[in-house]
Design an enzyme around this catalytic site. Structure first.
Site, PDB file in Angstrom:
ATOM      1  N   GLN A   7      54.447  53.081  45.706  1.00 54.90           N
ATOM      2  CA  GLN A   7      55.004  53.250  44.357  1.00 54.90           C
ATOM      3  C   GLN A   7      55.842  52.037  43.932  1.00 54.90           C
ATOM      4  O   GLN A   7      55.594  51.428  42.893  1.00 54.90           O
ATOM      5  CB  GLN A   7      55.903  54.481  44.314  1.00 54.90           C
ATOM      6  CG  GLN A   7      55.233  55.757  44.751  1.00 54.90           C
ATOM      7  CD  GLN A   7      56.132  56.946  44.499  1.00 54.90           C
ATOM      8  OE1 GLN A   7      56.165  57.465  43.383  1.00 54.90           O
ATOM      9  NE2 GLN A   7      56.869  57.389  45.490  1.00 54.90           N
ATOM     10  N   PHE A  12      53.092  46.865  59.896  1.00 54.35           N
ATOM     11  CA  PHE A  12      54.446  47.085  60.410  1.00 54.35           C
ATOM     12  C   PHE A  12      54.448  47.809  61.752  1.00 54.35           C
ATOM     13  O   PHE A  12      55.469  47.827  62.428  1.00 54.35           O
ATOM     14  CB  PHE A  12      55.267  47.908  59.394  1.00 54.35           C
ATOM     15  CG  PHE A  12      55.840  47.091  58.274  1.00 54.35           C
ATOM     16  CD1 PHE A  12      55.184  45.976  57.788  1.00 54.35           C
ATOM     17  CD2 PHE A  12      57.060  47.442  57.690  1.00 54.35           C
ATOM     18  CE1 PHE A  12      55.714  45.221  56.756  1.00 54.35           C
ATOM     19  CE2 PHE A  12      57.615  46.692  56.653  1.00 54.35           C
ATOM     20  CZ  PHE A  12      56.935  45.590  56.185  1.00 54.35           C
ATOM     21  N   TYR A  72      63.703  60.437  59.537  1.00 53.27           N
ATOM     22  CA  TYR A  72      63.454  59.432  58.489  1.00 53.27           C
ATOM     23  C   TYR A  72      64.767  58.726  58.109  1.00 53.27           C
ATOM     24  O   TYR A  72      64.842  57.503  58.080  1.00 53.27           O
ATOM     25  CB  TYR A  72      62.829  60.098  57.269  1.00 53.27           C
ATOM     26  CG  TYR A  72      62.781  59.229  56.036  1.00 53.27           C
ATOM     27  CD1 TYR A  72      61.890  58.167  55.929  1.00 53.27           C
ATOM     28  CD2 TYR A  72      63.648  59.463  54.954  1.00 53.27           C
ATOM     29  CE1 TYR A  72      61.853  57.364  54.792  1.00 53.27           C
ATOM     30  CE2 TYR A  72      63.604  58.675  53.817  1.00 53.27           C
ATOM     31  CZ  TYR A  72      62.712  57.631  53.740  1.00 53.27           C
ATOM     32  OH  TYR A  72      62.694  56.832  52.623  1.00 53.27           O
ATOM     33  N   LYS A  93      65.701  54.775  58.686  1.00 55.26           N
ATOM     34  CA  LYS A  93      66.034  53.874  57.573  1.00 55.26           C
ATOM     35  C   LYS A  93      67.411  53.246  57.778  1.00 55.26           C
ATOM     36  O   LYS A  93      67.613  52.064  57.491  1.00 55.26           O
ATOM     37  CB  LYS A  93      65.983  54.626  56.235  1.00 55.26           C
ATOM     38  CG  LYS A  93      64.601  55.081  55.796  1.00 55.26           C
ATOM     39  CD  LYS A  93      63.631  53.948  55.527  1.00 55.26           C
ATOM     40  CE  LYS A  93      63.988  53.131  54.291  1.00 55.26           C
ATOM     41  NZ  LYS A  93      62.985  52.060  54.052  1.00 55.26           N
TER      42      LYS A  93
HETATM   43  N1  LIG Z   1      59.736  57.810  47.790  1.00 47.90           N
HETATM   44  C1  LIG Z   1      61.032  58.135  47.668  1.00 47.90           C
HETATM   45  O1  LIG Z   1      61.387  59.201  47.129  1.00 47.90           O
HETATM   46  C2  LIG Z   1      62.115  57.199  48.155  1.00 47.90           C
HETATM   47  C3  LIG Z   1      63.463  57.583  48.009  1.00 47.90           C
HETATM   48  C4  LIG Z   1      64.464  56.717  48.464  1.00 47.90           C
HETATM   49  C5  LIG Z   1      64.117  55.497  49.031  1.00 47.90           C
HETATM   50  N2  LIG Z   1      62.814  55.159  49.174  1.00 47.90           N
HETATM   51  C6  LIG Z   1      62.502  53.882  49.809  1.00 47.90           C
HETATM   52  O2  LIG Z   1      61.927  53.041  48.826  1.00 47.90           O
HETATM   53  C7  LIG Z   1      60.932  52.207  49.406  1.00 47.90           C
HETATM   54  C8  LIG Z   1      59.626  52.337  48.652  1.00 47.90           C
HETATM   55  O3  LIG Z   1      59.203  53.705  48.689  1.00 47.90           O
HETATM   56  P1  LIG Z   1      57.832  54.157  47.999  1.00 47.90           P
HETATM   57  O4  LIG Z   1      58.072  55.512  47.441  1.00 47.90           O
HETATM   58  O5  LIG Z   1      57.300  53.070  47.129  1.00 47.90           O
HETATM   59  O6  LIG Z   1      56.902  54.323  49.291  1.00 47.90           O
HETATM   60  P2  LIG Z   1      55.361  54.683  49.333  1.00 47.90           P
HETATM   61  O7  LIG Z   1      54.820  54.923  47.970  1.00 47.90           O
HETATM   62  O8  LIG Z   1      55.208  55.741  50.367  1.00 47.90           O
HETATM   63  O9  LIG Z   1      54.706  53.333  49.874  1.00 47.90           O
HETATM   64  C9  LIG Z   1      54.941  52.892  51.158  1.00 47.90           C
HETATM   65  C10 LIG Z   1      54.204  51.596  51.353  1.00 47.90           C
HETATM   66  O10 LIG Z   1      54.426  51.185  52.719  1.00 47.90           O
HETATM   67  C11 LIG Z   1      53.175  50.866  53.279  1.00 47.90           C
HETATM   68  N3  LIG Z   1      53.142  51.068  54.707  1.00 47.90           N
HETATM   69  C12 LIG Z   1      53.286  52.223  55.390  1.00 47.90           C
HETATM   70  N4  LIG Z   1      53.091  52.011  56.700  1.00 47.90           N
HETATM   71  C13 LIG Z   1      52.815  50.695  56.836  1.00 47.90           C
HETATM   72  C14 LIG Z   1      52.517  49.860  57.936  1.00 47.90           C
HETATM   73  N5  LIG Z   1      52.387  50.350  59.180  1.00 47.90           N
HETATM   74  N6  LIG Z   1      52.298  48.542  57.732  1.00 47.90           N
HETATM   75  C15 LIG Z   1      52.361  48.028  56.475  1.00 47.90           C
HETATM   76  N7  LIG Z   1      52.629  48.759  55.386  1.00 47.90           N
HETATM   77  C16 LIG Z   1      52.853  50.087  55.566  1.00 47.90           C
HETATM   78  C17 LIG Z   1      52.193  51.812  52.589  1.00 47.90           C
HETATM   79  O11 LIG Z   1      50.881  51.351  52.784  1.00 47.90           O
HETATM   80  P3  LIG Z   1      49.625  52.371  52.769  1.00 47.90           P
HETATM   81  O12 LIG Z   1      49.335  52.635  51.331  1.00 47.90           O
HETATM   82  O13 LIG Z   1      48.550  51.608  53.464  1.00 47.90           O
HETATM   83  O14 LIG Z   1      50.065  53.601  53.509  1.00 47.90           O
HETATM   84  C18 LIG Z   1      52.675  51.721  51.155  1.00 47.90           C
HETATM   85  O15 LIG Z   1      52.188  50.564  50.534  1.00 47.90           O
HETATM   86  C19 LIG Z   1      60.858  52.617  50.882  1.00 47.90           C
HETATM   87  O16 LIG Z   1      61.653  51.729  51.630  1.00 47.90           O
HETATM   88  C20 LIG Z   1      61.465  53.997  50.919  1.00 47.90           C
HETATM   89  O17 LIG Z   1      62.034  54.268  52.175  1.00 47.90           O
HETATM   90  C21 LIG Z   1      61.805  55.973  48.733  1.00 47.90           C
END
Ligand SMILES: NC(=O)c1ccc[n+]([C@@H]2O[C@H](COP(=O)([O-])OP(=O)(O)OC[C@H]3O[C@@H](n4cnc5c(N)ncnc54)[C@H](OP(=O)(O)O)[C@@H]3O)[C@@H](O)[C@H]2O)c1
Length: 304
Positions: free
Chosen positions: A11, A36, A124, A128
């Protein structure tokens, strides 16, 4: 600037790519070449592209699944960021990393400040927080951006789940005692874009001024129930046909999940305003363009 962005299928990474690709030289290595789960292998791509700035939203984000595979969660959320942070620190390359409200226990009734004591409730959250600590230890120029409740018109998230369920069911029951700020990936990407407009030395200076961590969420607060009700209302007002008639509140204890979540996910916005001059929109304002995009998709197709 030559910017390396990780996790661009996600996202935040996707929103960053969409907003930055025509303003900078952007490198977005796909997961197979920048995995990763094998942190040591990341050096090849970093050396090859030698970025001026690294933006790292890639993460293990499956909050409940992490309870069952903590080793993988820690590898992706702690070990990989540690490797990247050491690579960057050795070359004085600034690093923007993303973290979460889940590093807090949510027991306080005020929004968490950047320096509020961390006390994660889940694997989780612990993974983090360990990633944050590893980045601080590497001691290069860095900014840890804490955000919460991320969603987008695309991808897999609460907005789309509610939209799908509202089409299928007459009644939805949604947790009403967890409070936070739903934050669109677009809001986060817009804020980061403002940072990338700075000269590299001003950027590093601002990181120091922010003490290496800043909250970026939308303004205001709601519960998951309040958010769901607004999604349903917003889709109905855009003439999307829905089956749902009632969105009812539920208590956290009546909706058990593997991972424990904080009741208070609110993050204070004073620092992002004072240090970076960024005033995020309210969560209601940020929801509008996502609903526009989602509604036009729903008028022509069934969403998954
Ligand atoms: N989502 C939330 O509600 C939320 C809330 C607070 C903070 N955050 C933080 O904000 C950041 C972005 O979150 P998001 O919602 O954009 O996450 P997301 O939509 O789940 O996307 C995660 C990304 O990480 C990649 N990824 C996962 N495992 C990987 C690996 N082994 N090697 C390389 N890439 C990998 C995924 O690739 P694939 O598509 O190939 O799986 C995807 O591109 C993160 O740090 C998260 O912890 C998120």
């Amino acid at each position: 600037m030559r910017i390396l962005i990780t996790g661009t299928t996600g996202q935040v990474g996707g929103a960053l790519l969409a907003i930055l690709w025509d303003k900078h030289e952007v490198i977005a290595p796909p997961r197979p070449t920048f995995d990763f789960s094998a942190p040591q292998s990341l050096g090849y791509t970093l050396n090859k592209f030698a970025p001026d700035l690294i933006i790292n939203p890639a993460a293990y984000t499956a909050v409940d699944r992490a309870e069952e595979e903590p080793e993988l969660a820690f590898k992706i959320n702690r070990d990989a960021p540690r490797f990247i942070a050491h690579w960057a620190a050795a070359r004085n390359v600034p690093l923007i990393h993303f973290s979460t409200d889940y590093v807090f226990n949510g027991k306080c009734d005020q929004p968490s400040l950047e320096n509020s004591p961390a006390d994660p409730l889940s694997v989780y959250g612990r993974s983090k927080l360990a990633g944050e600590d590893a980045i601080r230890e590497a001691a290069g120029p860095h900014l840890i951006v804490r955000t919460s409740w991320v969603y987008a018109a695309r991808g897999s998230n609460f907005l789309r789940t509610i939209a799908r369920l509202a089409r299928e069911r007459k009644e939805l029951r949604i947790v009403a005692d967890q409070v936070g700020a739903p934050t669109s990936a677009r809001v986060i990407a817009n804020a980061i874009e403002q940072l990338t407009a700075m000269e590299p030395c001003d950027l590093c200076h601002s990181f120091t001024k922010a003490e290496g961590v800043v909250n970026i969420v939308t303004a205001g607060e709601t519960s998951w129930h309040g958010f769901a009700a607004s999604i349903v209302e917003g889709l109905q007002s855009r003439n999307v046909a829905l089956a749902v008639k009632l969105v009812l509140p539920l208590r956290t204890e009546d909706y058990p999940t593997k991972a424990k979540r904080p009741l208070n996910s609110r993050l204070d916005l004073t620092r992002v305003q004072e240090v970076f001059g960024i005033t995020p929109p309210t969560w209601q304002e940020a929801l509008e363009p996502e609903l526009d995009e989602l509604a036009s998709e729903m008028q022509t197709t069934n969403i998954k």
